[in-house]
Scaffold this active site. Structure first.
Site, PDB file in Angstrom:
ATOM      1  CB  CYS A 380      -1.055   0.031   1.127  1.00 48.16           C
ATOM      2  SG  CYS A 380      -2.231   1.003   1.045  1.00 48.16           S
ATOM      3  CG  HIS A 506      -3.641  -3.635   2.857  1.00 49.20           C
ATOM      4  ND1 HIS A 506      -3.094  -3.112   3.879  1.00 49.20           N
ATOM      5  CD2 HIS A 506      -4.365  -2.300   2.336  1.00 49.20           C
ATOM      6  CE1 HIS A 506      -2.990  -1.725   3.968  1.00 49.20           C
ATOM      7  NE2 HIS A 506      -3.663  -1.355   3.024  1.00 49.20           N
ATOM      8  CD  GLU A 508      -1.628  -6.707   4.803  1.00 51.27           C
ATOM      9  OE1 GLU A 508      -1.918  -5.470   5.395  1.00 51.27           O
ATOM     10  OE2 GLU A 508      -1.298  -6.775   3.750  1.00 51.27           O
TER      11      GLU A 508
END
Length: 543
Positions: A380, A506, A508
């Site tokens: 990001c 993102h 994750e």
């Protein structure tokens, strides 16, 4: 009928309700039940999006763009499901709905009160999740600590649900049993008092999960049972373990799954924990180590990046390598650039974040990774600043910047997206949630994902400025991933580097223990290869 299991917490916050709730949900899932989970947060914020990570930890983003409590990340990682924003209920949401309904005359002249109007709205939201999910069991974690004034309305609502959902509601209380260091003695009085607080508002726990540093002894179990009016067979010990992924197995082995099945009339099979245990063991016991430097501005509170930490663990478990995390404060890099060399990184992640503080330290970290051929992942803001760094030191635009930090820069390499222009409210107005992304065939990311189309989650307002697309390409930066519906950059990479990838999204948020996120696997694999002196598995570049 859907079953509801309400998890409350006592003694102090941070005792581990989120992991306990996730673990109970995993037990039931592994034993054949369909399960979903809800987090209730008593604060008056409508969502977690405007909260400082130092105060609250990571903002977890759901598939539909909800900015939620980090515990939803635990639920998704343990259960390998995707949740919606409806699975995080806050006081702000509840009161806002009640007040709006009153303003619109929907209460037909009634005096609007905490009971029944606020409690009815809480119950409506919980039943909505049950109806939409069609789950056998809805786990509901009540945030905060029993005895907090702000949580009383939620406790009253779940007390009412016990009466209304006859035989389909169970209460589990999680509380700390500290050990007095001077005598090495368990002290149960704090837990006893937290149960007293629960009973004061009409809730009697059906089971207790006692958090402690080491396993409870039989005499302590008996003492807790005596003073809480909970059967000794319903007292479970959740002691410190080397990875949170062991907790569901630990509790299931003590009979918690059997107890829940008996209480709620669920027909549960025996769980097969073999793969789960194998991966949990791999997190702890991997012998090969790689040093991953995580550079960001909120590193003093590690929970600010908990999904990234867990994604690294998942990837490491599948590769048989242990990621050793070295925390790097981007402010410290600005004042002491040599700190990066001293950390001796095998890989670098420049973390998400907003604002001007620590930006130059992040840019310096990116330059260090690029010029020293160290495997790099920018997430990001980390990707945006990687493009800024490239523009400054490869393209020669010394004042290149993001307009988020320097609105008057002559080279606005990163700029506000068109849909964010004119937006004045900050809560829930970013580009949020899942978006489909097209990956350029033959690119590094295409190779990593093995697909030309992926779906990932977003949380940002700024993106790579389209005016610089051609110049960036001519200078050697590959713009390899694009929004499927718009001409927006989603991934960047350097083919002449050992491993250098940035993502606007993102990654994750979609990593799971049993299904690690491909980019984190690729980063650790590259770090491992480089450490062994091998050429890059993705670019062929020599270390």
């Amino acid at each position: 009928m859907t079953k509801f299991i309400f998890v409350t917490g006592g003694v102090l916050s941070g005792v581990g309700k989120g992991v306990t709730t996730s673990s109970i949900a995993k037990i039931l899932q592994m034993r054949g039940a369909s399960v979903t989970a809800v987090k209730i947060d008593p604060y008056l914020n409508v969502d977690a999006g405007t909260m400082n990570p130092f105060a609250h930890g990571e903002v977890f983003v759901t598939m539909d763009g909800g900015e939620t409590d980090l515990d939803l990340g635990h639920y998704e990682r343990f259960l390998d499901i995707e949740l919606s924003k409806d699975h995080n209920i806050t006081s702000g949401q509840v009161y806002l709905k009640v007040i709006n309904d009153e303003r619109q005359g929907r209460y037909l002249g009634q005096t609007v009160q905490l009971i029944p109007h606020v409690t009815d709205e809480i119950k409506r939201r919980l039943r909505l999740v049950a109806d939409e999910s069609k789950a056998d069991v809805v786990m509901v974690e009540i945030g905060g600590t029993v005895g907090d004034y702000e949580g009383l309305a939620f406790l009253e609502a779940i007390r009412q649900m016990r009466l209304e959902e006859d035989g389909n509601v169970m209460f589990i209380h999680v509380a700390l049993v500290p050990i007095l260091e001077t005598t090495d003695e368990f002290k149960t009085k704090p837990l006893q008092h937290s149960v007293m607080e629960l009973r004061r508002v009409g809730i009697q726990p059906d089971a207790i999960v006692a958090r402690s540093m080491k396993p409870l002894t039989p005499d302590i179990r008996r003492k807790i049972a005596l003073f809480t009016n909970v059967a000794e067979s319903a007292i479970f010990s959740s002691f410190d373990v080397d990875t949170v992924y062991r907790v569901p197995v630990l509790l299931d082995e003590q009979g918690l799954g059997d107890h829940i099945g008996k209480m709620l009339g669920l027909q549960l099979r025996k769980a097969d924990w073999s793969l789960w245990l194998k991966l949990s063991d791999a997190i702890v016991n991997a012998k090969d180590e790689v040093n991953v430097v995580l550079c960001g501005k909120y590193v003093r509170l590690h929970d600010s990046y908990i999904s990234i930490i867990e994604a690294l663990k998942h990837a490491g478990a599948h590769l048989g390598v242990k990621p050793v995390i070295t925390w790097c404060d981007s402010d410290e890099v600005e004042s002491s650039p040599d700190v990066l060399s001293n950390m001796k990184p095998d890989a670098v992640i420049v973390l998400p974040g907003f604002g001007a503080r620590g930006v130059e330290g992040k840019i310096m970290t990116i330059r260090f990774a690029r010029e020293n051929n160290i495997p790099f992942l920018g997430i990001c803001y980390g990707m945006q600043l990687a493009v800024v760094e490239f523009a400054r030191h490869v393209m020669g635009y010394e004042d290149a910047h993001t307009t988020e930090v320097n609105p008057s820069t002559n080279h606005p390499i990163i700029d506000l997206t068109p849909e964010e222009v004119g937006v004045t409210e900050v809560g829930g107005t970013m580009i949020l949630g899942n978006r489909e992304i097209k990956l350029m065939e033959g690119s590094i990311v295409h190779n990593i994902y093995g697909s030309s189309k992926i779906v990932e989650r977003h949380r940002h307002r700024y993106e790579v400025n389209p005016k610089y697309f051609d110049e960036l390409r001519r200078s050697g930066l590959v713009l390899s991933g694009w929004r499927a519906d718009l001409d927006r950059v989603e991934t960047i990479e350097l083919p002449n580097h050992y491993f250098f990838v940035g993502t606007q999204f993102h990654p994750e948020f979609k990593s799971r223990l049993t299904r690690p996120q491909p980019l984190f696997v690729a980063l650790l694999k590259s770090a491992m290869y480089r450490k062994r002196g091998l050429s890059s598995p993705y670019t062929g570049v020599q270390p």
